[in-house]
Design a protein around this motif. Structure first.
Motif, mmCIF file in Angstrom:
data_model
loop_
_atom_site.group_PDB
_atom_site.id
_atom_site.type_symbol
_atom_site.label_atom_id
_atom_site.label_comp_id
_atom_site.label_asym_id
_atom_site.label_seq_id
_atom_site.Cartn_x
_atom_site.Cartn_y
_atom_site.Cartn_z
ATOM 1 N N GLU A 10 0.833 -1.194 0.000
ATOM 2 C CA GLU A 10 0.000 0.000 0.000
ATOM 3 C C GLU A 10 0.872 1.251 0.000
ATOM 4 O O GLU A 10 1.954 1.262 0.597
ATOM 5 C CB GLU A 10 -0.907 0.032 1.237
ATOM 6 C CG GLU A 10 -1.894 -1.109 1.328
ATOM 7 C CD GLU A 10 -2.795 -1.003 2.549
ATOM 8 O OE1 GLU A 10 -3.451 -2.010 2.883
ATOM 9 O OE2 GLU A 10 -2.835 0.077 3.166
ATOM 10 N N SER A 12 0.399 5.805 -0.117
ATOM 11 C CA SER A 12 -0.530 6.924 -0.040
ATOM 12 C C SER A 12 0.185 8.182 -0.508
ATOM 13 O O SER A 12 1.392 8.348 -0.290
ATOM 14 C CB SER A 12 -1.011 7.100 1.413
ATOM 15 O OG SER A 12 -1.958 8.148 1.488
ATOM 16 N N GLU A 15 -2.930 14.650 -2.970
ATOM 17 C CA GLU A 15 -3.304 15.173 -4.279
ATOM 18 C C GLU A 15 -2.288 16.234 -4.709
ATOM 19 O O GLU A 15 -1.847 17.049 -3.890
ATOM 20 C CB GLU A 15 -4.697 15.788 -4.187
ATOM 21 C CG GLU A 15 -5.413 15.957 -5.499
ATOM 22 C CD GLU A 15 -6.850 16.435 -5.312
ATOM 23 O OE1 GLU A 15 -7.257 16.672 -4.152
ATOM 24 O OE2 GLU A 15 -7.554 16.569 -6.322
ATOM 25 N N SER A 82 -0.408 13.935 -8.688
ATOM 26 C CA SER A 82 -1.404 12.880 -8.432
ATOM 27 C C SER A 82 -2.818 13.443 -8.365
ATOM 28 O O SER A 82 -3.057 14.524 -7.797
ATOM 29 C CB SER A 82 -1.074 12.167 -7.119
ATOM 30 O OG SER A 82 0.163 11.511 -7.216
ATOM 31 N N ALA A 87 -6.265 6.826 -7.781
ATOM 32 C CA ALA A 87 -6.413 5.821 -6.721
ATOM 33 C C ALA A 87 -6.853 4.496 -7.338
ATOM 34 O O ALA A 87 -7.869 4.419 -8.034
ATOM 35 C CB ALA A 87 -7.441 6.289 -5.693
ATOM 36 N N ALA A 115 -3.544 5.010 -2.532
ATOM 37 C CA ALA A 115 -4.598 5.909 -2.063
ATOM 38 C C ALA A 115 -4.153 7.341 -2.314
ATOM 39 O O ALA A 115 -2.976 7.681 -2.118
ATOM 40 C CB ALA A 115 -4.844 5.690 -0.570
ATOM 41 N N VAL A 116 -5.071 8.178 -2.760
ATOM 42 C CA VAL A 116 -4.779 9.580 -3.013
ATOM 43 C C VAL A 116 -5.619 10.406 -2.043
ATOM 44 O O VAL A 116 -6.857 10.353 -2.066
ATOM 45 C CB VAL A 116 -5.092 9.965 -4.473
ATOM 46 C CG1 VAL A 116 -4.766 11.434 -4.706
ATOM 47 C CG2 VAL A 116 -4.311 9.083 -5.431
ATOM 48 N N GLN A 117 -4.935 11.161 -1.216
ATOM 49 C CA GLN A 117 -5.607 11.963 -0.189
ATOM 50 C C GLN A 117 -5.889 13.374 -0.701
ATOM 51 O O GLN A 117 -4.998 14.021 -1.250
ATOM 52 C CB GLN A 117 -4.726 12.054 1.069
ATOM 53 C CG GLN A 117 -4.254 10.716 1.606
ATOM 54 C CD GLN A 117 -5.406 9.816 2.020
ATOM 55 O OE1 GLN A 117 -6.479 10.286 2.396
ATOM 56 N NE2 GLN A 117 -5.194 8.517 1.946
#
Lengths: 118, 117
Positions: A10, A12, A15, A82, A87, A115-117
Motif C-alpha cells: 500500500e 498513499s 493530491e 497525483s 487511486a 490511495a490519493v488523499q
C-alpha cells in the motif's frame, strides 16, 4: 522462470504530489517488455505504460513515467501531480519478447494499492 | 470500439457445484486469455487461445477446469466441480495477436467475481 515482485502493498500520496511505486523482476532473458497496469475498484485492468527492455530511454505517458534500470532489474513507476482518479491497485507485469504462442502471457506482481488523499 | 465483455459479473455457488463464465473479446482480436486473480495476488494465466486453438494451458487445473473458444470468437471457462480455493476474480483479456510483440497490447474485461461457499 520469471518473477515480478512489488514490495509495497500500500502507498498513499497527497493530491498534486508525486509518488513512486517500486517493482523488481527476475529473468534470464535479455529481451522482454515491462508494463504497469492500473486496476480501479471496478476491476477493469487498464494499461498505463510499457517499456521495451532494449530501449534505454525511459517511457513517459503524460503524468506517468518509469525508471527502468535493466542491470538492477528494477522498474519503478512515477506518478506526478497525483489526482483522485489515480487511486487504484497498480500491477507491474513482465512479458517475454519472443514471438508467438505461450510467451505472450503477462506475469504479474502482487500489486500496490495507491490511495490519493485530497 | 467495444471493449472485452464478460458475464456474469458476480457468481456465488456452493462447493462441488458447476459454474461457467463467458467472454466476448474485442472484435478482430485473435488472441484470448483467461486469468485467475485470487484476492491479494496478481492475475495468473490459466489459458491462452490463438483463434480457436489452445497455445498455453500449462497452469489450468484440467481435472476441474475446462475452456473452449468455438469459432475463434467467444470463449467459455467452466469449473466442475468447484472448490473453496477457486474463489477469485476471473479476468478475460484479448489482443490483436498478429502484431509485433511490442504493440500486441492485452485489453482486459471487467472480470467475474466467483465466491465458492
Amino acid at each position: 522462470a520469471q518473477t515480478v515482485t512489488q514490495s509495497q502493498p500500500e502507498m498513499s500520496v497527497q493530491e498534486a504530489e508525486t509518488v513512486t511505486l517500486s517493482c523488481t523482476y527476475d529473468t534470464s532473458e535479455s529481451d522482454y517488455y515491462l508494463f504497469w497496469y492500473k486496476q480501479p475498484p471496478s476491476r477493469q485492468m487498464i494499461l498505463v505504460i510499457r517499456q521495451e527492455a532494449y530501449k534505454q530511454q525511459n517511457a513517459t505517458e503524460n503524468r506517468f513515467s518509469v525508471n527502468f534500470q535493466k542491470a538492477a532489474k528494477s522498474f519503478s513507476l512515477k506518478i506526478s501531480d497525483s489526482q483522485l482518479g489515480d487511486a487504484a491497485m497498480y500491477f507491474c507485469a513482465y512479458r517475454s519478447a519472443r514471438r508467438g504462442g505461450a510467451t505472450n502471457k503477462l506475469i504479474f506482481g502482487t500489486g500496490t494499492l495507491l490511495a490519493v488523499q485530497p | 470500439e467495444a471493449g472485452v465483455a464478460q458475464s456474469p459479473r458476480y457468481k456465488i455457488i456452493e462447493k462441488r457445484q458447476s459454474v461457467a463464465f463467458w467472454c466476448n473479446p474485442i472484435s478482430g482480436h485473435a488472441t484470448l486469455y483467461w486469468y485467475q486473480q485470487i484476492l491479494g495476488q496478481g492475475p495468473k494465466l490459466l489459458i491462452q487461445f490463438q483463434n480457436n486453438g489452445v497455445v498455453d494451458d500449462s497452469q489450468l487445473p484440467k481435472d476441474r477446469f475446462s475452456a473452449e473458444r468455438l469459432k475463434g470468437v467467444d470463449s467459455t471457462l467452466k469449473i466442475q466441480p468447484a472448490k473453496l480455493e477457486d474463489s477469485a476474480v476471473y479476468l478475460c483479456a484479448s489482443s490483436p495477436g498478429h502484431l509485433a510483440p511490442s504493440t500486441d497490447t492485452q485489453y482486459f474485461g471487467p472480470g467475474t467475481r466467483l465466491t465458492v461457499l
